[in-house]
Design an enzyme around this catalytic site. Structure first.
Site, PDB file in Angstrom:
ATOM      1  N   SER A   2       0.842  -1.195   0.000  1.00 16.49           N
ATOM      2  CA  SER A   2       0.000   0.000   0.000  1.00 16.49           C
ATOM      3  C   SER A   2       0.880   1.248   0.000  1.00 16.49           C
ATOM      4  O   SER A   2       1.644   1.482  -0.925  1.00 16.49           O
ATOM      5  CB  SER A   2      -0.961  -0.040   1.186  1.00 16.49           C
ATOM      6  OG  SER A   2      -1.992   0.904   1.029  1.00 16.49           O
ATOM      7  N   LYS A  24     -19.740  17.887   3.071  1.00 15.01           N
ATOM      8  CA  LYS A  24     -18.767  18.144   4.130  1.00 15.01           C
ATOM      9  C   LYS A  24     -18.584  16.910   5.001  1.00 15.01           C
ATOM     10  O   LYS A  24     -17.487  16.627   5.472  1.00 15.01           O
ATOM     11  CB  LYS A  24     -19.238  19.328   4.991  1.00 15.01           C
ATOM     12  CG  LYS A  24     -18.302  19.677   6.141  1.00 15.01           C
ATOM     13  CD  LYS A  24     -16.935  20.094   5.631  1.00 15.01           C
ATOM     14  CE  LYS A  24     -16.008  20.462   6.768  1.00 15.01           C
ATOM     15  NZ  LYS A  24     -14.663  20.806   6.281  1.00 15.01           N
TER      16      LYS A  24
END
Length: 347
Positions: free
Chosen positions: A173, A225
């Site tokens: 990763s 948001k």
């Protein structure tokens, strides 16, 4: 009754002492971690000299008593010849040098700031024919943190330095995001490589709160948001947006790797899967199979190899804090090992 009181008193005293020692240890560890970056000292270790000393010590230990004086005389003669050759060749072309850095990544890539300073120090002194070897170990973590760590390695490429990343255990990763910046990636046969993917996990206890008549009001300015929450009710639209953001991050990850390793079939390999070193080689995730130690020994034949590390100065407080930390870690690992061994015995 008196014996019971005495035993309880002994137990309380022992418990108090243990708790005091643990508290002292935690205080020392915390103080150690709070060392300012300005207090860091640059340590440089010539690995060629280190290896030469070890080889000589082993040869002396293995030699017969009568042969040790002869060996010591031979060592002194070798040193004189080397110093004479070095003095004679001072005006000749500079000998190749290899600079060795270490990066052990956690979830937040906490070592990045220090690593960035080490990279800066090497860029300031490295010559055109120098090489930088990074011994990398990381299973990944936060996207922005590992993006910044990878950018530090990119600085070496931009500076025109040959960079080799050695992976002995794992670069997955975010760890692989860093590794792919190098011109050459070397992995141990069973090192874990890849995991080119993005994952996020958000717990949600909304139903539990609702069952106990607890309301959560989430107020935002901006439609997206907050897409998913821990306490409030998650909507399908919010989940879809969150997934879209993950896909976008994955697309950027793939593009970053593909740009630096164009020979890879990025669509085939960017599935979040991992491969071991020898498998990673056949998939072009790495360029060769081998360990960092073997590679550095090979480079010592024709180059001067230096390990570079920024560390806090070794004060008494720090030494004590590190000793306590190491003791606690060792004890924890032993307990985990015993638990694991007990599990194997039951199967």
């Amino acid at each position: 009754m008196n014996e019971w009181i005495a035993e309880m008193g002994t137990f309380l005293v022992q418990t108090t002492i243990v708790m005091a020692l643990i508290g002292l240890g935690l205080l020392l560890v915390a103080r150690t971690k709070q060392e300012k970056e300005s207090d860091l000292k640059l340590y440089i270790e010539p690995l060629n000299d280190q290896r030469r000393r070890r080889v000589r010590r082993l040869r002396l230990t293995a030699a017969l008593p009568g042969g040790r004086k002869k060996l010591l005389k031979a060592f002194r003669s070798e040193d004189k010849k080397r110093h004479k050759a070095h003095k004679h060749d001072q005006n000749a072309a500079q000998e190749a040098r290899v600079w060795v850095l270490d990066f052990h990544g956690d979830l937040k890539a906490s070592q990045t700031e220090r690593f960035a300073q080490e990279v800066s120090a090497i860029i300031d002194v490295a010559a055109e024919n120098d090489e930088v070897v990074v011994r990398l170990e990381s299973a990944g973590g936060l996207v922005h943190a590992y993006g910044l760590a990878a950018a530090q390695l990119d600085r070496l490429r931009t500076a025109g330095l040959t960079t080799t990343v050695c992976i002995d255990k794992v670069a997955a990763s975010g760890g692989y995001l860093m590794a792919c910046t190098a011109q050459h990636i070397k992995a141990a046969p069973f090192a874990v490589i890849g995991s080119i993917g993005v994952v996020a996990q958000v717990p949600n206890i909304h139903r539990l709160l609702k069952r106990h008549d607890v309301d959560v009001e989430l107020l935002t300015a901006g439609k997206y948001k907050r897409t998913l929450t821990v306490l409030g009710e998650n909507t399908e639209e919010g989940k879809a947006k969150f997934l879209e953001d993950l896909e976008n991050t994955h697309r950027l990850f793939k593009g970053y790797v593909a740009e630096r390793r164009p020979a890879m079939d990025i669509d085939k390999l960017a599935t979040g899967e991992i491969w071991y070193g020898s498998e990673a080689l056949s998939n072009l995730l790495v360029d060769s199979v081998g360990t960092s130690e073997a590679y550095l020994v090979e480079r010592m034949v024709e180059a001067q190899v230096f390990a570079v590390k920024l560390e806090p100065q070794k004060t008494m407080t720090r030494k004590l804090g590190l000793a306590v930390s190491a003791g606690v870690e060792s004890a924890t690992l032993k307990v985990l090992g015993l638990i694991d061994a007990a599990g194997w015995q039951r199967r």
